[in-house]
Scaffold this motif. Structure first.
Motif, PDB file in Angstrom:
ATOM      1  N   ARG A   1      31.194 -31.886   0.191  1.00 23.47           N
ATOM      2  CA  ARG A   1      30.695 -32.497   1.642  1.00 23.47           C
ATOM      3  C   ARG A   1      29.393 -31.982   1.965  1.00 23.47           C
ATOM      4  O   ARG A   1      28.398 -32.544   2.795  1.00 23.47           O
ATOM      5  CB  ARG A   1      31.886 -32.553   2.535  1.00 23.47           C
ATOM      6  N   SER A   2      29.184 -30.683   1.945  1.00 27.78           N
ATOM      7  CA  SER A   2      28.168 -30.232   2.110  1.00 27.78           C
ATOM      8  C   SER A   2      26.717 -30.763   1.699  1.00 27.78           C
ATOM      9  O   SER A   2      26.018 -30.820   2.406  1.00 27.78           O
ATOM     10  CB  SER A   2      28.145 -28.787   1.611  1.00 27.78           C
ATOM     11  N   TYR A   3      26.695 -31.074   0.470  1.00 26.45           N
ATOM     12  CA  TYR A   3      25.626 -31.769  -0.062  1.00 26.45           C
ATOM     13  C   TYR A   3      25.514 -32.995   0.248  1.00 26.45           C
ATOM     14  O   TYR A   3      24.488 -33.541   0.640  1.00 26.45           O
ATOM     15  CB  TYR A   3      25.783 -31.624  -1.587  1.00 26.45           C
ATOM     16  N   GLY A   4      26.763 -33.825   0.425  1.00 30.25           N
ATOM     17  CA  GLY A   4      26.803 -35.155   1.075  1.00 30.25           C
ATOM     18  C   GLY A   4      26.143 -35.127   2.504  1.00 30.25           C
ATOM     19  O   GLY A   4      25.408 -36.020   2.672  1.00 30.25           O
ATOM     20  N   ALA A   5      26.481 -34.094   3.310  1.00 32.47           N
ATOM     21  CA  ALA A   5      25.822 -33.978   4.615  1.00 32.47           C
ATOM     22  C   ALA A   5      24.439 -33.764   4.687  1.00 32.47           C
ATOM     23  O   ALA A   5      23.740 -34.328   5.374  1.00 32.47           O
ATOM     24  CB  ALA A   5      26.599 -32.868   5.485  1.00 32.47           C
ATOM     25  N   ALA A   6      23.786 -33.110   3.548  1.00 36.82           N
ATOM     26  CA  ALA A   6      22.514 -32.944   3.494  1.00 36.82           C
ATOM     27  C   ALA A   6      21.658 -34.074   3.104  1.00 36.82           C
ATOM     28  O   ALA A   6      20.728 -34.542   3.720  1.00 36.82           O
ATOM     29  CB  ALA A   6      22.240 -31.765   2.594  1.00 36.82           C
ATOM     30  N   ILE A   7      22.396 -34.941   2.182  1.00 36.67           N
ATOM     31  CA  ILE A   7      21.818 -36.102   1.890  1.00 36.67           C
ATOM     32  C   ILE A   7      21.728 -37.087   3.169  1.00 36.67           C
ATOM     33  O   ILE A   7      20.713 -37.946   3.145  1.00 36.67           O
ATOM     34  CB  ILE A   7      22.719 -36.858   0.645  1.00 36.67           C
ATOM     35  N   VAL A   8      22.848 -37.363   3.789  1.00 35.57           N
ATOM     36  CA  VAL A   8      22.893 -38.203   5.050  1.00 35.57           C
ATOM     37  C   VAL A   8      21.840 -37.578   6.025  1.00 35.57           C
ATOM     38  O   VAL A   8      21.279 -38.443   6.857  1.00 35.57           O
ATOM     39  CB  VAL A   8      24.226 -38.300   5.568  1.00 35.57           C
ATOM     40  N   MET A   9      21.557 -36.233   5.880  1.00 37.38           N
ATOM     41  CA  MET A   9      20.336 -35.843   6.941  1.00 37.38           C
ATOM     42  C   MET A   9      18.895 -36.677   6.702  1.00 37.38           C
ATOM     43  O   MET A   9      18.018 -36.859   7.368  1.00 37.38           O
ATOM     44  CB  MET A   9      20.223 -34.359   6.910  1.00 37.38           C
ATOM     45  N   VAL A  10      18.791 -36.834   5.356  1.00 37.94           N
ATOM     46  CA  VAL A  10      17.539 -37.629   4.807  1.00 37.94           C
ATOM     47  C   VAL A  10      17.597 -38.887   5.412  1.00 37.94           C
ATOM     48  O   VAL A  10      16.636 -39.234   5.997  1.00 37.94           O
ATOM     49  CB  VAL A  10      17.481 -37.667   3.305  1.00 37.94           C
ATOM     50  N   LEU A  11      18.673 -39.592   5.704  1.00 38.09           N
ATOM     51  CA  LEU A  11      18.842 -40.810   6.044  1.00 38.09           C
ATOM     52  C   LEU A  11      18.246 -40.749   7.506  1.00 38.09           C
ATOM     53  O   LEU A  11      17.644 -41.526   8.082  1.00 38.09           O
ATOM     54  CB  LEU A  11      20.190 -41.454   5.992  1.00 38.09           C
ATOM     55  N   LEU A  12      18.796 -39.933   8.165  1.00 37.05           N
ATOM     56  CA  LEU A  12      18.611 -39.526   9.512  1.00 37.05           C
ATOM     57  C   LEU A  12      17.354 -39.463   9.851  1.00 37.05           C
ATOM     58  O   LEU A  12      16.521 -40.308  10.856  1.00 37.05           O
ATOM     59  CB  LEU A  12      19.622 -38.410  10.304  1.00 37.05           C
ATOM     60  N   VAL A  13      16.497 -38.400   9.256  1.00 36.11           N
ATOM     61  CA  VAL A  13      15.131 -38.463   9.353  1.00 36.11           C
ATOM     62  C   VAL A  13      14.450 -39.645   9.071  1.00 36.11           C
ATOM     63  O   VAL A  13      13.563 -39.999   9.763  1.00 36.11           O
ATOM     64  CB  VAL A  13      14.636 -37.221   8.364  1.00 36.11           C
ATOM     65  N   ILE A  14      14.722 -40.470   7.992  1.00 34.21           N
ATOM     66  CA  ILE A  14      14.148 -41.642   7.799  1.00 34.21           C
ATOM     67  C   ILE A  14      14.114 -42.677   8.883  1.00 34.21           C
ATOM     68  O   ILE A  14      12.966 -43.502   9.334  1.00 34.21           O
ATOM     69  CB  ILE A  14      14.297 -42.286   6.405  1.00 34.21           C
ATOM     70  N   THR A  15      15.450 -42.444   9.318  1.00 33.54           N
ATOM     71  CA  THR A  15      15.697 -43.867  10.438  1.00 33.54           C
ATOM     72  C   THR A  15      14.791 -43.268  11.707  1.00 33.54           C
ATOM     73  O   THR A  15      14.291 -44.031  12.448  1.00 33.54           O
ATOM     74  CB  THR A  15      17.105 -43.530  10.984  1.00 33.54           C
ATOM     75  N   LEU A  16      14.744 -41.841  12.142  1.00 33.53           N
ATOM     76  CA  LEU A  16      14.018 -41.625  13.177  1.00 33.53           C
ATOM     77  C   LEU A  16      12.631 -41.808  13.103  1.00 33.53           C
ATOM     78  O   LEU A  16      11.848 -42.323  13.798  1.00 33.53           O
ATOM     79  CB  LEU A  16      14.273 -40.080  13.560  1.00 33.53           C
ATOM     80  N   ILE A  17      12.099 -41.736  11.872  1.00 36.81           N
ATOM     81  CA  ILE A  17      10.481 -41.765  11.634  1.00 36.81           C
ATOM     82  C   ILE A  17      10.230 -43.360  11.988  1.00 36.81           C
ATOM     83  O   ILE A  17       9.336 -43.673  12.568  1.00 36.81           O
ATOM     84  CB  ILE A  17      10.226 -41.391  10.124  1.00 36.81           C
TER      85      ILE A  17
END
Lengths: 297, 274
Positions: A265-281
């Motif tokens: 889940r730690s790695y999963g959480a890191a991956i979903v942070m990428v999605l968050l950054v893309i969404t915010l950009i």
């Protein structure tokens, strides 16, 4: 004066009581989870629910993981193509339905059917239509001498096959919103343009498009946000062992895979942070662009 | 006149072509669901099943707990609508009409939540439900949707569009805040409440990942993840899969056809309201 203060105090009490459940719910169900996911992305879980701080290790792993780059690319391709095709087709259907014709209600109902169908059911019937051996599509193509397209297992076609399903299932929803926008344009604008001798294309570009731009903008934004989170169709139509998986899996699929199928889940959480950054950009870019091409009157 | 007649024809032709594209997957679902496995793989495919295999439906119904899937789906939708419509309406009214300290900050929480992709919440939400010992329950299905940032935002727009004079008069008459909200404002936002109810139902109905994670035992699944396990079970037996899909989608299709006006109005309102 006393009376007004008392009234105000009472109002405050009501206000907090009325927003209380929602705010409390959002904090427990969304804000805390958001922070927790962020925290998790800096930890490593040992599988017994105990996690230890590992700093940027998950992000370093992520930056060196070709699957993450490919999934980001897949997500971007899916989003760009499905938004362009989906919004364009929705607009075409909305413009056609805005004409004075009979049977509008029936058309609208039919176009809307996929919106109220469960994605799992939609995915299953499309998987069947795409079936390489006995699928309807390959049969129709075989009549024209094209044979054996492996829609969902060929890395070259699989992502586009998923895009087609995504576009097909979103048209009705966007069309309804766009049609509402079109219906708000006063008929007199068109009548005036006709008096000036404007043809249908001229009318579309000089009246319809600018007048509908706020609605169109709304549709584009919601479609982008939705497309970035594509998961259901990939999960239901591409099996984990499918060779095309690596060329179709989205960031959300990768997040699901690591978090819930592989238990990291730690790695999963890191991956979903990428999605968050893309969404915010993308949200930030949209805010900028909005000023340029949306006409609010 | 002749020209506009021709134009209508072109419009109809295009719309019919599109409508067929929309309908073919559904028709193929129905047709396949009535074929034998043998007939479904025949080339060229038959358009009308040689004998209708209604037994496909019975087989699928008996192989998975569809009655429980229905109950779980409608229970989840019912409780989510109840919670999110009620809590969003009260919060939206307060945000729209009462000036109180911290209002902008608290509304900021609503806006931020709306902008964050929902997947970021999943792992901790799962942990919360697991800690409460509530995995594989109706509570687990309902919990993430019991309040709604989107609903609060949407209904606030509705409340803002109602003239202030109405409630000012009521307050002068001695009505309490709650009476103003409950007796005057709420009935005026009826269309907004219905729209939010429909959005909540559609979202709950279409959500796949959360039930996949939270409720892994068959008896506790809604239709969405139940269908996913059906696919796991029958992987390429398409007549059975199509029968299962038909069983799953018809209730919502029926609801849509009956309440179509509300669906369309609710959704078309968001483009201009938001």
């Amino acid at each position: 004066m006393m009376k007004i203060n008392k009234r105000k105090g009472k109002d405050y009490a009501w206000a907090y009581a009325m927003v209380g459940p929602t705010i409390l719910g959002l904090i427990i169900l969304n804000i805390y989870p958001l922070l927790k996911s962020f925290y998790l992305s800096f930890t490593k879980s040992n599988g017994f629910g105990i996690s230890k701080w590992v700093g940027l290790a998950n992000y370093e792993r992520l930056a060196a993981d070709p699957a993450v780059y490919q999934a980001t690319l897949n997500t971007m391709i899916y989003t760009v193509v499905s938004v362009a095709a989906g919004v364009f087709l929705s607009l075409v259907v909305a413009v056609l339905l805005n004409e004075k014709i009979r049977g509008k209600g029936i058309y609208r109902t039919i176009y809307f059917l996929p919106v109220v169908s469960a994605p799992a059911a939609i995915a299953m019937v499309w998987r069947w239509l795409y079936n390489a051996d006995a699928g309807l599509f390959n049969y129709v193509l075989s009549v024209f001498g094209i044979s054996g397209v492996h829609w969902l297992t060929d890395p070259k076609t699989a992502l586009m096959a998923i895009v087609i399903v995504g576009v097909w299932s979103m048209i009705g929803y966007n069309m309804v919103i766009l049609l509402a926008g079109l219906q708000e344009i006063p008929r007199t604008y068109y009548e005036a343009a006709e008096l000036d001798g404007a043809g249908p294309i001229r009318k579309f570009f000089s009246i319809t498009l600018p007048m509908i731009s706020p609605t169109l903008f709304f549709v584009v934004v919601t479609t982008i946000i939705g497309s970035l989170q594509v998961f259901d169709f990939i999960f239901m139509m591409i099996e984990p062992s499918n060779t095309a998986m690596q060329y179709t899996q989205s960031l959300v699929y990768l997040f699901y895979k690591h978090s819930f199928m592989m238990g990291d889940r730690s790695y999963g959480a890191a991956i979903v942070m990428v999605l968050l950054v893309i969404t915010l950009i993308i949200t930030a870019i949209q805010m900028k662009l909005q000023k340029k091409w949306v006409h609010y009157d | 006149m002749g020209c506009s007649k021709n134009k209508a024809w072109v419009v109809h032709c295009l719309l019919i072509a599109g409508a067929l594209t929309m309908l073919i997957p559904f028709l193929w679902m129905i047709i396949t669901s009535l074929k034998t496995l043998m007939e479904s793989t025949m080339i060229p495919p038959t358009l009308i099943p040689s004998t209708c295999q209604w037994s496909n439906y019975a087989d699928v119904w008996n192989s998975l707990p569809f009655a429980a899937f229905y109950a779980n789906t409608f229970g989840m939708i019912f409780f989510r609508i109840l919670g999110s419509v009620f809590f969003s309406a009260t919060a939206a009214y307060a945000f729209a009409r009462i000036e109180f300290p911290g209002r902008d900050f608290l509304f900021g929480i609503v806006l931020v939540t709306m902008m964050i992709p929902g997947q970021l919440f999943l792992i901790p939400q799962y942990d919360i439900v697991a800690k409460l010992g509530m995995l594989n329950t109706m509570f687990a299905l309902v919990m993430p949707g019991i309040v709604s940032a989107f609903g609060t935002f949407l209904l606030r727009q509705f409340f803002l569009s109602i003239p202030k004079e109405l409630e000012e008069a009521a307050i002068l008459d001695g009505c309490s805040r709650w009476q103003v909200f409950w007796k005057i404002m709420l009935p005026l936002t009826r269309s907004g409440l219905i729209a939010l109810g429909i959005f909540t139902a559609l979202f709950a109905w279409k959500d796949l990942m959360w039930p996949l994670i939270a409720n892994t035992s068959l008896e506790e699944m809604p239709l969405a993840s139940g269908l996913a396990s059906l696919q796991g079970q029958y992987s390429t037996n398409f007549p059975q899969l199509m029968a299962g899909s038909m069983i799953a989608i018809w209730p919502m299709l029926l609801l849509f056809v009956i309440f179509q006006k509300h669906f369309i109005e609710g959704i078309s309102g968001t483009g201009s309201k938001s």
